[in-house]
Design a protein around this motif. Structure first.
Motif, mmCIF file in Angstrom:
data_model
loop_
_atom_site.group_PDB
_atom_site.id
_atom_site.type_symbol
_atom_site.label_atom_id
_atom_site.label_comp_id
_atom_site.label_asym_id
_atom_site.label_seq_id
_atom_site.Cartn_x
_atom_site.Cartn_y
_atom_site.Cartn_z
ATOM 1 N N ASN A 176 -4.996 50.022 57.975
ATOM 2 C CA ASN A 176 -4.244 50.504 56.808
ATOM 3 C C ASN A 176 -5.214 50.901 55.712
ATOM 4 O OD1 ASN A 176 -1.718 49.863 57.934
ATOM 5 N ND2 ASN A 176 -1.784 47.771 57.150
ATOM 6 N N LEU A 224 -1.347 41.812 48.092
ATOM 7 C CA LEU A 224 -0.353 41.457 49.122
ATOM 8 C C LEU A 224 0.595 40.403 48.543
ATOM 9 C CD1 LEU A 224 0.798 41.249 52.047
ATOM 10 C CD2 LEU A 224 -1.075 39.659 52.541
ATOM 11 N N HIS A 282 7.549 40.874 52.846
ATOM 12 C CA HIS A 282 6.301 41.066 52.117
ATOM 13 C C HIS A 282 6.091 42.530 51.770
ATOM 14 C CE1 HIS A 282 5.398 41.334 56.442
ATOM 15 N NE2 HIS A 282 4.354 42.089 56.151
ATOM 16 N N LYS A 308 0.183 54.981 51.488
ATOM 17 C CA LYS A 308 -0.627 54.368 52.542
ATOM 18 C C LYS A 308 -0.823 55.330 53.702
ATOM 19 C CE LYS A 308 0.969 51.800 55.939
ATOM 20 N NZ LYS A 308 1.505 50.706 56.783
ATOM 21 N N VAL A 355 2.921 49.440 50.655
ATOM 22 C CA VAL A 355 3.899 49.266 51.736
ATOM 23 C C VAL A 355 5.095 48.556 51.116
ATOM 24 C CG1 VAL A 355 2.635 47.252 52.643
ATOM 25 C CG2 VAL A 355 4.331 48.310 54.053
ATOM 26 N N PRO A 402 -4.105 44.671 60.146
ATOM 27 C CA PRO A 402 -3.247 43.752 60.897
ATOM 28 C C PRO A 402 -3.414 43.906 62.411
ATOM 29 C CG PRO A 402 -1.935 45.545 59.951
ATOM 30 C CD PRO A 402 -3.358 45.783 59.536
ATOM 31 N N TYR A 453 -5.210 52.286 51.752
ATOM 32 C CA TYR A 453 -4.466 52.555 50.521
ATOM 33 C C TYR A 453 -5.445 53.182 49.533
ATOM 34 C CZ TYR A 453 -1.570 48.805 52.584
ATOM 35 O OH TYR A 453 -0.818 48.021 53.425
ATOM 36 N N ARG A 494 -8.147 50.376 48.948
ATOM 37 C CA ARG A 494 -7.903 49.052 49.555
ATOM 38 C C ARG A 494 -7.698 49.246 51.057
ATOM 39 N NH1 ARG A 494 -3.187 45.879 50.969
ATOM 40 N NH2 ARG A 494 -3.726 43.674 50.853
ATOM 41 N N HIS A 531 9.292 44.570 53.529
ATOM 42 C CA HIS A 531 9.639 44.582 54.951
ATOM 43 C C HIS A 531 9.267 43.248 55.575
ATOM 44 C CE1 HIS A 531 5.292 45.203 55.173
ATOM 45 N NE2 HIS A 531 5.353 44.885 56.451
ATOM 46 N N ALA A 583 2.897 45.415 49.763
ATOM 47 C CA ALA A 583 1.522 45.529 49.253
ATOM 48 C C ALA A 583 1.437 46.683 48.272
ATOM 49 C CB ALA A 583 0.552 45.730 50.410
ATOM 50 N N SER A 605 -6.542 47.086 54.831
ATOM 51 C CA SER A 605 -6.139 45.866 55.527
ATOM 52 C C SER A 605 -6.054 46.201 57.014
ATOM 53 C CB SER A 605 -4.806 45.332 55.000
ATOM 54 O OG SER A 605 -3.739 46.175 55.367
ATOM 55 N N PHE A 655 -0.792 43.348 65.292
ATOM 56 C CA PHE A 655 0.611 43.066 65.549
ATOM 57 C C PHE A 655 0.747 42.512 66.970
ATOM 58 C CE2 PHE A 655 0.953 46.743 62.481
ATOM 59 C CZ PHE A 655 1.406 45.991 61.408
ATOM 60 N N LEU A 672 -3.560 39.164 59.818
ATOM 61 C CA LEU A 672 -3.881 40.199 58.834
ATOM 62 C C LEU A 672 -5.206 39.916 58.134
ATOM 63 C CD1 LEU A 672 -2.667 42.741 57.259
ATOM 64 C CD2 LEU A 672 -2.113 41.095 55.500
ATOM 65 N N ASP A 716 7.751 41.982 59.502
ATOM 66 C CA ASP A 716 7.133 42.599 60.681
ATOM 67 C C ASP A 716 8.023 42.342 61.897
ATOM 68 O OD1 ASP A 716 5.073 43.295 59.016
ATOM 69 O OD2 ASP A 716 3.666 41.805 59.777
#
Ligand code: AKG
Ligand code: FE2
Length: 370
Positions: free
Chosen positions: A227, A261, A301, A159, A241, A315, A229, A311, A244, A303, A313, A317, A253, A246
């Protein structure tokens, strides 16, 4: 491919010189996108994760008993539906720690534009992206990187990312990369109201001891991550990923239509959060698990990349500021007839510890345990 962008001699095959690979991907800022673009036929050893850490799609269990239908946030404004939607949101936060929302106030156009902007940034030549590496970037709140914490990781993650911490409009206009600046700002600004609404609802759900204005403390700091990928020759051997949770209060997200995911259901296994056009995924982070003394679940979670398409994404935060104290809210442990399991600490301390280690499931929370 020019010599400047591909200083790595890529013999197809799993073994490439380890230190050269690290320099090429991490230090020179070519990222995994640079590796993917170099015509790699199989995964370099440094990206191979132990079998127990890989995602085996055959082991993924049916999501329907655990993941409800997307929650319609517009119903929070209707007197007759409000109670039910509040129960749905708090119930999902208690059980899985993940849910999807629709009618959230962020238009489809804004969602599409921000996904395109991620492709726009990562398709820049590597030397342009490298200008945003930590240590080179002109603004510490804007940085580009790869994996999660490459210096601390045995196996790297497939990633690349760009991190955009919002401080104010002037800084964003000056320092966020042009390729994604306007789309990221528009996405963040149109998500703000929803973020506040979800967080107030979740805090209210913890009981009357909680002043709902406390929400301002916990959504003070927002970072948009982009992100990326890239297509991966062997996604089943690595992770995009790793496992983990967050560190956030909540994470918003946006994922694209590729899927990949996965969320852990305690004692049961892993489910996939399916892409739903126009929906946003919300997950509870460690901060809210700590504030709620474990009532809300910061779900583990991970990915996975795809072997056929890049791919992305995006997020957001959502966290407190560094000087905000986090710890179980007063009276909550008694109310839930539970021991107090987390201590009081500054969010900044928690954050430093979180970014000092590699991804290891929910181990990050141990730092706040009594
Ligand atoms: O790409 C995804 O779907 C998940 C990303 C994620 O978990 C994160 O950035 O913290
Ligand atoms: Fe995450």
């Amino acid at each position: 491919m020019g010599a400047s962008t591909n200083s790595l001699e890529l013999n197809p095959g799993p073994v490439v010189d380890e230190s050269h690979l690290f320099d090429f991907v991490v230090k020179q800022g070519n990222g995994v996108k640079g590796l993917a673009d170099s015509g790699l036929m199989s995964l370099p050893r440094r990206y191979v994760h132990p079998p127990g850490e890989r995602i085996d799609r055959k082991q993924v269990i049916d999501a329907s008993p655990y993941l409800g239908a997307p929650i319609d946030l517009s119903m929070l404004e209707e007197e007759k539906n409000k109670e039910k939607v509040m129960r749905d949101l708090c119930g999902a936060a208690e059980k899985l720690g993940f849910f999807q929302v629709v009618n959230h106030g962020v238009s489809l156009e804004v969602l599409e534009r921000v996904k395109e902007a991620v492709h726009g940034f990562f398709n820049l030549p590597p030397e342009k992206k490298a200008g945003y590496l930590k240590g080179k970037t002109p603004c510490p709140n804007v940085f580009y990187g790869t994996s999660f914490s490459p210096e601390n990781e045995e196996s790297l993650e497939w990633k690349d990312y760009l991190s955009l911490r919002y401080m104010n409009d002037d800084e964003a206009m000056q320092f966020w990369p042009l390729e994604c600046r306007d789309a990221a700002l528009e996405y963040l600004k149109s998500a703000n109201k929803m973020i506040h609404l979800i967080l107030s609802t979740l805090l209210q759900g913890l009981g009357e001891e909680v002043d709902s204005s406390a929400v301002n403390l916990y959504d003070e700091d927002k970072t948009v991550n982009m992100n990326f990928y890239p297509i991966c020759p062997n996604p089943e051997l690595t992770v995009g990923v790793g496992r983990h949770s967050d560190l956030t209060a909540i994470t918003v997200l946006l994922q694209d239509d590729i899927g990949g995911l996965f969320v852990k259901v305690e004692d049961k296994g892993w489910i996939e959060i399916p892409p739903v056009q126009g929906a946003l995924v919300i997950n509870i982070g460690d901060t809210l698990e700590i504030l709620s003394n474990g009532r809300y679940k910061s779900a583990e979670h991970r990915a996975i990349a795809s072997s056929t398409k890049d791919r992305v994404s995006v997020p957001i935060f959502v966290t407190p500021g560094p000087f905000t104290m986090i710890g179980p809210l007063p009276g909550l442990a008694e109310k839930d007839d539970k021991a107090v399991i987390y201590r009081q600490l500054l969010f900044g301390e928690y954050k430093n510890n979180f970014f000092g280690a590699s991804h290891q499931g929910k181990k990050s929370l141990d730092f706040a345990k009594i």
